[in-house]
Design a protein around this motif. Structure first.
Motif, short mmCIF file in Angstrom:
data_model
loop_
_atom_site.label_atom_id
_atom_site.label_comp_id
_atom_site.label_asym_id
_atom_site.label_seq_id
_atom_site.Cartn_x
_atom_site.Cartn_y
_atom_site.Cartn_z
N ASP A 1 1.03 -1.26 0.17
CA ASP A 1 -0.13 -0.06 0.13
C ASP A 1 0.83 1.27 -0.07
O ASP A 1 0.59 2.29 0.68
N MET A 2 1.96 1.19 -0.73
CA MET A 2 2.92 2.42 -0.99
C MET A 2 2.39 3.24 -1.93
O MET A 2 2.30 2.78 -3.10
N LYS A 3 1.93 4.43 -1.71
CA LYS A 3 1.70 5.39 -2.66
C LYS A 3 3.14 5.88 -3.57
O LYS A 3 3.85 6.66 -2.92
N ILE A 4 3.12 5.72 -4.74
CA ILE A 4 4.20 6.10 -5.45
C ILE A 4 3.81 7.09 -6.58
O ILE A 4 2.69 7.08 -7.35
N GLU A 5 4.78 7.71 -7.18
CA GLU A 5 4.86 8.43 -8.37
C GLU A 5 4.90 7.69 -9.61
O GLU A 5 5.07 6.42 -9.35
N GLN A 6 4.35 8.05 -10.72
CA GLN A 6 4.65 7.24 -11.86
C GLN A 6 5.81 6.78 -12.17
O GLN A 6 6.90 7.64 -12.19
N PRO A 7 6.28 5.59 -12.50
CA PRO A 7 7.64 4.96 -12.51
C PRO A 7 8.08 5.50 -13.88
O PRO A 7 7.26 5.59 -14.80
N ILE A 8 9.38 5.68 -13.95
CA ILE A 8 9.95 5.97 -15.30
C ILE A 8 11.07 5.16 -15.51
O ILE A 8 11.61 4.20 -14.69
N ILE A 9 11.46 5.07 -16.85
CA ILE A 9 12.73 3.96 -17.03
C ILE A 9 13.79 4.68 -17.20
O ILE A 9 13.50 5.90 -17.92
N LEU A 10 14.85 4.36 -16.82
CA LEU A 10 16.13 5.09 -16.71
C LEU A 10 16.84 5.19 -18.15
O LEU A 10 16.42 4.02 -18.96
N GLN A 11 17.21 6.18 -18.53
CA GLN A 11 17.72 6.09 -19.72
C GLN A 11 19.21 5.27 -20.01
O GLN A 11 19.62 5.03 -19.09
N LYS A 12 19.21 4.71 -21.16
CA LYS A 12 20.68 3.65 -21.18
C LYS A 12 21.81 4.41 -21.47
O LYS A 12 21.65 5.74 -21.78
N ASP A 13 22.67 3.81 -20.69
CA ASP A 13 24.22 4.46 -20.62
C ASP A 13 24.24 5.76 -20.17
O ASP A 13 24.93 6.61 -20.54
N MET A 14 23.14 6.04 -19.18
CA MET A 14 23.53 7.11 -18.29
C MET A 14 23.48 6.65 -16.81
O MET A 14 22.80 6.13 -16.22
N HIS A 15 24.73 7.06 -16.03
CA HIS A 15 24.85 6.75 -14.60
C HIS A 15 24.13 7.75 -13.85
O HIS A 15 24.34 8.91 -13.94
N HIS A 16 23.46 7.27 -12.98
CA HIS A 16 22.63 8.11 -12.32
C HIS A 16 22.87 7.76 -10.75
O HIS A 16 23.14 6.77 -10.54
N SER A 17 23.44 9.00 -10.11
CA SER A 17 23.96 8.62 -8.78
C SER A 17 23.22 9.59 -7.74
O SER A 17 22.85 10.93 -8.04
N ILE A 18 22.93 9.07 -6.53
CA ILE A 18 22.03 9.90 -5.61
C ILE A 18 22.61 9.71 -4.28
O ILE A 18 22.70 8.68 -3.78
N CYS A 19 23.34 10.79 -3.70
CA CYS A 19 23.87 10.63 -2.38
C CYS A 19 22.94 10.66 -1.23
O CYS A 19 21.89 11.32 -1.63
N ILE A 20 23.28 9.77 -0.39
CA ILE A 20 22.12 9.79 0.75
C ILE A 20 22.91 10.06 2.06
O ILE A 20 23.84 9.19 2.44
N ASP A 21 22.47 11.06 2.93
CA ASP A 21 23.45 11.25 4.03
C ASP A 21 22.83 10.44 5.32
O ASP A 21 21.87 9.59 4.80
N ASN A 22 23.47 10.54 6.44
CA ASN A 22 23.17 9.53 7.28
C ASN A 22 21.87 9.74 8.30
O ASN A 22 21.55 9.02 8.90
N MET A 23 21.26 10.79 7.54
CA MET A 23 19.84 10.89 8.10
C MET A 23 18.76 10.56 7.08
O MET A 23 17.66 10.74 7.30
N GLY A 24 19.39 10.04 5.87
CA GLY A 24 18.46 9.35 5.09
C GLY A 24 17.94 10.54 3.92
O GLY A 24 17.14 10.04 3.09
N LYS A 25 18.56 11.74 3.82
CA LYS A 25 18.23 12.62 2.97
C LYS A 25 18.69 12.42 1.74
O LYS A 25 19.91 12.31 1.49
#
Length: 196
Positions: free
Chosen positions: A133-157
């Motif tokens: 029962d998780m309400k989510i945004e519309q999923p997207i397919i990631l572009q091919k050959d594109m490195h996606h990086s997301i830093c997550i701090d120790n508070m989860g931000k």
């Protein structure tokens, strides 16, 4: 909830169909190295080109070993095959995503934006979130050959997504000297040219 207690910022799961190596705990994803922990959906065609390939039964483990030792760019310039990669970078404290044209990778967030979800198959992502029962945004397919990086701090931000092109370099085309049917060199380029 129990798994996320403490300092855990990301959970990476993987259901593996054993394409290489026996089914065992040692061959199970994720693969943990000094600087990263990762999973791989797909099969590599040329594992033998990665460093220390003889030491690994599973192409995925060898791929992450290579990335840990030589870096992502070096690995992407070598490997051929199919991949959707997800890994935690222990140094940058980031979650990373990369896929090529042979494997999909879908990404979505919870409606409140505080949780990220991903899967190689859209229906699996939707089914797992719906079941909980998780309400989510519309999923997207990631572009091919594109490195996606997301830093997550120790508070989860989560930081903003950093996207870097990571298309593998094509190996140079090697052309041999043209020879005629008798095997002698021709300077007339109407004869066949052997291209590797």
């Amino acid at each position: 909830d129990k798994a996320m207690l403490g300092m855990h910022r990301a959970i990476i799961g993987h259901n593996r169909f054993a394409t290489q190596g026996i089914v065992s705990k040692r061959n199970a994803h994720p693969f943990d190295f000094d600087d990263l922990v990762g999973v791989h959906n797909g099969t590599l065609k040329n594992k033998y080109n990665l460093i220390d390939s003889k030491d690994f039964d599973v192409d995925s483990e060898n791929l992450y070993h290579h990335i840990n030792q030589k870096g992502l760019r070096d690995a992407m310039n070598i490997v051929k095959g199919a991949w959707a990669l997800v890994w935690w970078d222990k140094v940058e404290e980031s979650i990373n995503f990369l896929r090529n044209e042979e494997r999909p990778l879908y990404l979505t967030r919870s409606v409140n934006g505080d949780t990220l979800f991903w899967a190689s198959e859209l229906w699996m992502l939707q089914a797992a979130c719906s079941r909980e029962d998780m309400k989510i945004e519309q999923p997207i397919i990631l572009q091919k050959d594109m490195h996606h990086s997301i830093c997550i701090d120790n508070m989860g931000k989560m930081s903003k997504v950093v996207v870097t092109p990571m298309e593998a370099k094509e190996p140079p085309e090697v052309t041999a000297f043209p020879f005629n049917k008798k095997g002698t060199y021709c300077d007339n380029h109407k004869h066949n040219v052997l291209t590797l």
